[in-house]
Design a protein around this motif. Sequence first.
Motif, mmCIF file in Angstrom:
data_model
loop_
_atom_site.group_PDB
_atom_site.id
_atom_site.type_symbol
_atom_site.label_atom_id
_atom_site.label_comp_id
_atom_site.label_asym_id
_atom_site.label_seq_id
_atom_site.Cartn_x
_atom_site.Cartn_y
_atom_site.Cartn_z
ATOM 1 N N TYR A 146 -4.674 -9.376 -11.156
ATOM 2 C CA TYR A 146 -4.082 -9.381 -9.817
ATOM 3 C C TYR A 146 -2.876 -8.432 -9.755
ATOM 4 O O TYR A 146 -2.669 -7.765 -8.733
ATOM 5 N N SER A 147 -2.095 -8.380 -10.829
ATOM 6 C CA SER A 147 -0.944 -7.453 -10.851
ATOM 7 C C SER A 147 -1.442 -6.021 -10.760
ATOM 8 O O SER A 147 -0.823 -5.175 -10.097
ATOM 9 N N ASP A 148 -2.555 -5.747 -11.445
ATOM 10 C CA ASP A 148 -3.160 -4.412 -11.413
ATOM 11 C C ASP A 148 -3.579 -4.064 -9.974
ATOM 12 O O ASP A 148 -3.303 -2.965 -9.474
ATOM 13 N N ILE A 149 -4.225 -5.022 -9.294
ATOM 14 C CA ILE A 149 -4.666 -4.807 -7.903
ATOM 15 C C ILE A 149 -3.451 -4.605 -6.995
ATOM 16 O O ILE A 149 -3.451 -3.735 -6.122
ATOM 17 N N THR A 150 -2.401 -5.390 -7.219
ATOM 18 C CA THR A 150 -1.182 -5.265 -6.407
ATOM 19 C C THR A 150 -0.563 -3.873 -6.564
ATOM 20 O O THR A 150 -0.110 -3.277 -5.587
ATOM 21 N N GLY A 151 -0.582 -3.378 -7.805
ATOM 22 C CA GLY A 151 -0.064 -2.023 -8.066
ATOM 23 C C GLY A 151 -0.854 -0.975 -7.299
ATOM 24 O O GLY A 151 -0.268 -0.065 -6.676
ATOM 25 N N LEU A 152 -2.184 -1.107 -7.312
ATOM 26 C CA LEU A 152 -3.030 -0.160 -6.564
ATOM 27 C C LEU A 152 -2.800 -0.298 -5.054
ATOM 28 O O LEU A 152 -2.821 0.696 -4.325
ATOM 29 N N LEU A 181 3.162 -18.708 -5.299
ATOM 30 C CA LEU A 181 2.108 -18.304 -6.244
ATOM 31 C C LEU A 181 1.881 -16.791 -6.190
ATOM 32 O O LEU A 181 1.633 -16.158 -7.220
ATOM 33 N N ALA A 182 1.993 -16.212 -4.983
ATOM 34 C CA ALA A 182 1.813 -14.764 -4.855
ATOM 35 C C ALA A 182 2.908 -14.008 -5.600
ATOM 36 O O ALA A 182 2.670 -12.920 -6.122
ATOM 37 N N SER A 183 4.103 -14.614 -5.653
ATOM 38 C CA SER A 183 5.202 -13.943 -6.373
ATOM 39 C C SER A 183 4.889 -13.818 -7.866
ATOM 40 O O SER A 183 5.409 -12.936 -8.548
ATOM 41 N N LEU A 184 4.005 -14.707 -8.382
ATOM 42 C CA LEU A 184 3.639 -14.628 -9.810
ATOM 43 C C LEU A 184 2.865 -13.357 -10.127
ATOM 44 O O LEU A 184 2.872 -12.877 -11.255
ATOM 45 N N VAL A 185 2.140 -12.835 -9.130
ATOM 46 C CA VAL A 185 1.327 -11.628 -9.384
ATOM 47 C C VAL A 185 1.998 -10.384 -8.795
ATOM 48 O O VAL A 185 1.363 -9.350 -8.616
ATOM 49 N N GLY A 186 3.287 -10.524 -8.492
ATOM 50 C CA GLY A 186 4.066 -9.349 -8.084
ATOM 51 C C GLY A 186 3.981 -9.021 -6.603
ATOM 52 O O GLY A 186 4.267 -7.895 -6.209
ATOM 53 N N ILE A 187 3.580 -9.989 -5.769
ATOM 54 C CA ILE A 187 3.564 -9.752 -4.326
ATOM 55 C C ILE A 187 4.850 -10.346 -3.746
ATOM 56 O O ILE A 187 5.063 -11.560 -3.812
ATOM 57 N N ALA A 188 5.693 -9.477 -3.208
ATOM 58 C CA ALA A 188 6.965 -9.937 -2.639
ATOM 59 C C ALA A 188 6.705 -10.697 -1.342
ATOM 60 O O ALA A 188 5.640 -10.557 -0.745
ATOM 61 N N GLU A 189 7.717 -11.476 -0.902
ATOM 62 C CA GLU A 189 7.516 -12.356 0.265
ATOM 63 C C GLU A 189 7.084 -11.601 1.530
ATOM 64 O O GLU A 189 6.121 -12.023 2.178
ATOM 65 N N PRO A 190 7.718 -10.471 1.895
ATOM 66 C CA PRO A 190 7.254 -9.774 3.119
ATOM 67 C C PRO A 190 5.797 -9.312 3.017
ATOM 68 O O PRO A 190 5.037 -9.420 3.982
ATOM 69 N N ASP A 191 5.412 -8.840 1.820
ATOM 70 C CA ASP A 191 4.015 -8.388 1.627
ATOM 71 C C ASP A 191 3.050 -9.570 1.674
ATOM 72 O O ASP A 191 1.931 -9.454 2.191
ATOM 73 N N ALA A 192 3.475 -10.701 1.128
ATOM 74 C CA ALA A 192 2.623 -11.897 1.142
ATOM 75 C C ALA A 192 2.428 -12.391 2.574
ATOM 76 O O ALA A 192 1.323 -12.785 2.954
ATOM 77 N N ARG A 193 3.491 -12.358 3.369
ATOM 78 C CA ARG A 193 3.367 -12.780 4.781
ATOM 79 C C ARG A 193 2.443 -11.831 5.538
ATOM 80 O O ARG A 193 1.656 -12.249 6.380
ATOM 81 N N LYS A 194 2.546 -10.540 5.201
ATOM 82 C CA LYS A 194 1.652 -9.549 5.823
ATOM 83 C C LYS A 194 0.197 -9.840 5.419
ATOM 84 O O LYS A 194 -0.718 -9.755 6.243
#
Lengths: 213, 162
Positions: A146-152, A181-194
């Motif tokens: 998931y971190s890899d996907i978040t980076g892409l 839980l999203a913060s565990l894979v490197g998704i910050a709060e604004p991106d997670a809300r988006k």
Amino acid sequence: MLATDATVFPSPQGNTSVRRMVIEARERGFDSIVAIGQPCWEQDGFSVIGGTLVREPHVKAVLNASRANASGKGLLVVNGGNNAFNRAVIQVKGVHVIRHLHKTEKNSFDHIIARMSAENHVAIDIDLRPLVMLRGVWRQKAIQRYSDITGLCERFGFPLTLSSNARSVVELKSVREILDLASLVGIAEPDARKALATVKSLLSPVGPVQVVL
Amino acid sequence: MRPRPPTMRDKKRYVLAKITPSWLCPETKSLYHVVLEAVTSLWGDAIAAGIQMAVVYGDREFCIIRCRRGCEGRLATALSTVSCMNEMGISIRSYAVSGTIHALKRRIEKCRKGPVHGPEELKIGERTFEAYYFPGQKVDVIEKGFKSRELLFLTETDIEEM
């Protein structure tokens, strides 16, 4: 606030009726859910979006599901497969979301598919169930993928969706829990809300020409 | 041993968490073991030791979990990874954070959604179930029997339609 749980499984696939899922999801801060195998309906401002899930790793099955969902009201979700399958699926018109990429081999989602996904406006689903259910090395592998996907995603800007993949009320997560839980894979709060608001934009994409009243 | 003066003690925070399903009635000790396992498996031993987690209060619907100040976010994330206890599905959802147990107990009284009615006996087809009724038309239905007891989460409308 727009927040959609991108995949839930009410009965008969789970042990919770769709009405109960609606009550519980509303209490947990959502305004819509994508219910697999259910028709679309709305109640007091809460929308249930019917979802079609294609589990078979065959393009023909995806094409058939796309034809069946020609009205475009429901969400067409496809389980990811190998690189060739994912590349073919992304080009099928009517496919909205590809999920379960953490279960596929490492090269199944590369920078080329990421770019195609951004161009065709096909979302990649981050299923949070493995982060809850798995332990040890298996959870570490899921977080790594998931971190890899978040980076892409940061690089190419393809849409992301977040889902609890709940089959029961007990597995349904609140918006706050999903953000944690999203913060565990490197998704910050604004991106997670988006990402929680992505499903609505997938169903009514912004076209090149808009009617302004 | 004399207790440390207040200025030398670690600052604590208390997390109020909601337990679902509320008819499960877990013991505080079982809750502690489940939460400790979740914290340790997610953050590792070193960070788990720093969180200094302890379950200080528990009833059938809510529990209060103590942690070191600044670690409440990590504790809340770990709580959302709790999925089962004694082979039963359970969720522990963080609800509020405060510096005192007293404030959270007042919050519990505001948030509590009335007592659970039941269990009442319910017949669906040939099978017999125990039904727990909750406010907001929610009904949790558990099959009576010794093995493979089916658990369903329904609404009153669903039961009327069966």
